[in-house]
Design a protein around this motif. Sequence first.
Motif, PDB file in Angstrom:
ATOM      1  N   ASN A   1       9.090  -8.249  -1.199  1.00 48.46           N
ATOM      2  CA  ASN A   1       9.705  -7.332  -2.180  1.00 48.46           C
ATOM      3  C   ASN A   1       8.843  -7.244  -3.426  1.00 48.46           C
ATOM      4  O   ASN A   1       8.652  -6.164  -3.990  1.00 48.46           O
ATOM      5  N   ALA A   2       8.336  -8.409  -3.852  1.00 48.02           N
ATOM      6  CA  ALA A   2       7.539  -8.445  -5.078  1.00 48.02           C
ATOM      7  C   ALA A   2       6.266  -7.633  -4.889  1.00 48.02           C
ATOM      8  O   ALA A   2       5.894  -6.818  -5.731  1.00 48.02           O
ATOM      9  N   ILE A   3       5.610  -7.854  -3.739  1.00 47.37           N
ATOM     10  CA  ILE A   3       4.319  -7.195  -3.528  1.00 47.37           C
ATOM     11  C   ILE A   3       4.506  -5.694  -3.331  1.00 47.37           C
ATOM     12  O   ILE A   3       3.874  -4.877  -4.003  1.00 47.37           O
ATOM     13  N   THR A   4       5.404  -5.309  -2.413  1.00 46.11           N
ATOM     14  CA  THR A   4       5.553  -3.874  -2.136  1.00 46.11           C
ATOM     15  C   THR A   4       6.213  -3.151  -3.299  1.00 46.11           C
ATOM     16  O   THR A   4       5.947  -1.980  -3.524  1.00 46.11           O
ATOM     17  N   GLY A   5       7.071  -3.865  -4.022  1.00 46.56           N
ATOM     18  CA  GLY A   5       7.784  -3.224  -5.123  1.00 46.56           C
ATOM     19  C   GLY A   5       6.903  -2.933  -6.326  1.00 46.56           C
ATOM     20  O   GLY A   5       7.221  -2.069  -7.139  1.00 46.56           O
ATOM     21  N   PHE A   6       5.810  -3.665  -6.454  1.00 49.45           N
ATOM     22  CA  PHE A   6       5.024  -3.515  -7.671  1.00 49.45           C
ATOM     23  C   PHE A   6       3.548  -3.209  -7.443  1.00 49.45           C
ATOM     24  O   PHE A   6       2.781  -3.195  -8.386  1.00 49.45           O
ATOM     25  N   SER A   7       3.136  -2.997  -6.180  1.00 48.88           N
ATOM     26  CA  SER A   7       1.726  -2.636  -5.995  1.00 48.88           C
ATOM     27  C   SER A   7       1.475  -1.927  -4.669  1.00 48.88           C
ATOM     28  O   SER A   7       2.259  -2.037  -3.722  1.00 48.88           O
ATOM     29  N   TYR A   8       0.361  -1.190  -4.618  1.00 49.25           N
ATOM     30  CA  TYR A   8      -0.101  -0.555  -3.387  1.00 49.25           C
ATOM     31  C   TYR A   8      -1.227  -1.370  -2.781  1.00 49.25           C
ATOM     32  O   TYR A   8      -1.901  -0.903  -1.870  1.00 49.25           O
ATOM     33  N   PHE A   9      -1.439  -2.560  -3.292  1.00 52.44           N
ATOM     34  CA  PHE A   9      -2.588  -3.362  -2.873  1.00 52.44           C
ATOM     35  C   PHE A   9      -2.742  -3.463  -1.346  1.00 52.44           C
ATOM     36  O   PHE A   9      -3.827  -3.210  -0.823  1.00 52.44           O
ATOM     37  N   PRO A  10      -1.642  -3.785  -0.597  1.00 54.05           N
ATOM     38  CA  PRO A  10      -1.813  -3.908   0.856  1.00 54.05           C
ATOM     39  C   PRO A  10      -2.299  -2.607   1.491  1.00 54.05           C
ATOM     40  O   PRO A  10      -3.099  -2.638   2.424  1.00 54.05           O
ATOM     41  N   LEU A  11      -1.832  -1.469   0.970  1.00 54.73           N
ATOM     42  CA  LEU A  11      -2.281  -0.187   1.515  1.00 54.73           C
ATOM     43  C   LEU A  11      -3.768   0.003   1.241  1.00 54.73           C
ATOM     44  O   LEU A  11      -4.509   0.538   2.058  1.00 54.73           O
ATOM     45  N   GLN A  12      -4.196  -0.464   0.074  1.00 55.91           N
ATOM     46  CA  GLN A  12      -5.605  -0.316  -0.276  1.00 55.91           C
ATOM     47  C   GLN A  12      -6.491  -1.246   0.550  1.00 55.91           C
ATOM     48  O   GLN A  12      -7.638  -0.932   0.824  1.00 55.91           O
ATOM     49  N   VAL A  13      -5.909  -2.375   0.972  1.00 59.84           N
ATOM     50  CA  VAL A  13      -6.675  -3.300   1.811  1.00 59.84           C
ATOM     51  C   VAL A  13      -7.071  -2.603   3.111  1.00 59.84           C
ATOM     52  O   VAL A  13      -8.183  -2.777   3.619  1.00 59.84           O
ATOM     53  N   ALA A  14      -6.155  -1.778   3.651  1.00 59.63           N
ATOM     54  CA  ALA A  14      -6.461  -1.046   4.879  1.00 59.63           C
ATOM     55  C   ALA A  14      -7.667  -0.127   4.654  1.00 59.63           C
ATOM     56  O   ALA A  14      -8.581  -0.075   5.479  1.00 59.63           O
ATOM     57  N   THR A  15      -7.673   0.581   3.526  1.00 59.56           N
ATOM     58  CA  THR A  15      -8.809   1.450   3.205  1.00 59.56           C
ATOM     59  C   THR A  15     -10.095   0.631   3.126  1.00 59.56           C
ATOM     60  O   THR A  15     -11.130   1.015   3.672  1.00 59.56           O
ATOM     61  N   PHE A  16      -9.996  -0.523   2.492  1.00 61.74           N
ATOM     62  CA  PHE A  16     -11.164  -1.383   2.338  1.00 61.74           C
ATOM     63  C   PHE A  16     -11.727  -1.786   3.706  1.00 61.74           C
ATOM     64  O   PHE A  16     -12.922  -1.681   3.963  1.00 61.74           O
ATOM     65  N   PHE A  17     -10.812  -2.204   4.605  1.00 59.20           N
ATOM     66  CA  PHE A  17     -11.261  -2.618   5.933  1.00 59.20           C
ATOM     67  C   PHE A  17     -11.878  -1.448   6.692  1.00 59.20           C
ATOM     68  O   PHE A  17     -12.838  -1.611   7.445  1.00 59.20           O
ATOM     69  N   GLY A  18     -11.311  -0.259   6.505  1.00 56.31           N
ATOM     70  CA  GLY A  18     -11.846   0.945   7.150  1.00 56.31           C
ATOM     71  C   GLY A  18     -13.293   1.154   6.741  1.00 56.31           C
ATOM     72  O   GLY A  18     -14.184   1.297   7.590  1.00 56.31           O
ATOM     73  N   PHE A  19     -13.531   1.142   5.435  1.00 51.06           N
ATOM     74  CA  PHE A  19     -14.896   1.347   4.933  1.00 51.06           C
ATOM     75  C   PHE A  19     -15.820   0.230   5.407  1.00 51.06           C
ATOM     76  O   PHE A  19     -16.959   0.474   5.791  1.00 51.06           O
ATOM     77  N   PHE A  20     -15.278  -0.987   5.399  1.00 52.62           N
ATOM     78  CA  PHE A  20     -16.080  -2.142   5.793  1.00 52.62           C
ATOM     79  C   PHE A  20     -16.551  -2.005   7.235  1.00 52.62           C
ATOM     80  O   PHE A  20     -17.745  -2.133   7.533  1.00 52.62           O
ATOM     81  N   SER A  21     -15.607  -1.679   8.172  1.00 54.67           N
ATOM     82  CA  SER A  21     -16.038  -1.631   9.582  1.00 54.67           C
ATOM     83  C   SER A  21     -16.890  -0.397   9.854  1.00 54.67           C
ATOM     84  O   SER A  21     -17.818  -0.453  10.655  1.00 54.67           O
TER      85      SER A  21
END
Length: 323
Positions: free
Chosen positions: A218-238
């Motif tokens: 709740n804390a993470i999803t309620g206050f940040s998009y960080f996990p969604l951005q991690v997916a973008t990061f992994f996309g660019f990385f691979s």
Amino acid sequence: MDITYSIIAPIYNELENLPELYRRIKTVMDALGEPWELIPVDDGSTDESTALIAQLAQSDPCVRPVIFSRNFGHQIAITAGWDHARGQAVIIIDADLQDPPEVIPDLIQKWREGYEVVYAVRAERQGESWFKKISAAFFYRLIRYITDVNIPVDAGDFRLMDRKVVDVLKRMRERHRFPRGMSAWVGFRQIGVEYVRAPRFAGETKYPFRKMLKLALNAITGFSYFPLQVATFFGFFSAGLAILAIPIVAILRITGSRFFEGQATTLIAVLFLGGVQLISLGILGEYIGRIYDEAKGRPLYIVRQGPEDFQPTQRADQIHKSA
Ligand code: UDP
Ligand code: MG
């Protein structure tokens, strides 16, 4: 009568703690000499807590309980407390006496100095497992790092909030809640007061690992998009890795090297990418599920009995008026 202080205590099976909680809060609050109320929010207790709360309410008009129809969770219980509190200052306290009521006057003093949110910071935690301490320390720092709000480290829900703050929080009806994040998000003048977190007075913790994980999500999803951005990061990385690998493999083949050949490399690449994609889908699902829950618009909690169901004196008034 204008109430100065409201104390919210979420209660889930705290039968052994209730009499001591009530006694200590009453001693502290009566000494302050201003009108106060205690709002025990019974979060679907399955022991005799509900009956005991009813008894307290019948004998003391300062006790104004809210009884839920089932277990809705600690965060929702706090919300119900906000909705029912009438005080100029609203204090949230755990029912297991880990947050000593004797700290309340310190919080009040800061409030009198003009602070609108006074949160209690755990200088020391007694009687908690090393796992709880380490996971809590890690959690507070992670949240601080990945969210955009300045959530104080090592502060729990034990805090005092001014009426102005509570009125804002009452308008935030999100379903998956992280109250201490919400109370940081609203701004206002905030300050911390250090205290020593005591061990539980009696009983077991009502926060198993499952509930802790849910709160963290709740804390993470309620206050940040960080996990969604991690997916973008992994996309660019691979994708970057692939672009680098193509010329390297081409050169290797031209020069006759057999490096990077065979099924194993393919298998590893496929598994890695498959994993990353599924995790990303899961993260998306986590956010979409939350959107779906909000879209349904169900009430946050259901009250079986509210404060008005307990006070014989008030009921008599009402009968009088309607007659
Ligand atoms: N609590 C609640 N609903 C729940 C779980 C806990 O209202 O589903 C209450 C509990 O009665 C206590 C407070 O929340 O007053 C904090 O719970 P606990 O002390 O078990 O958590 P811990 O201090 O171990 O993190
Ligand atoms: Mg506790």
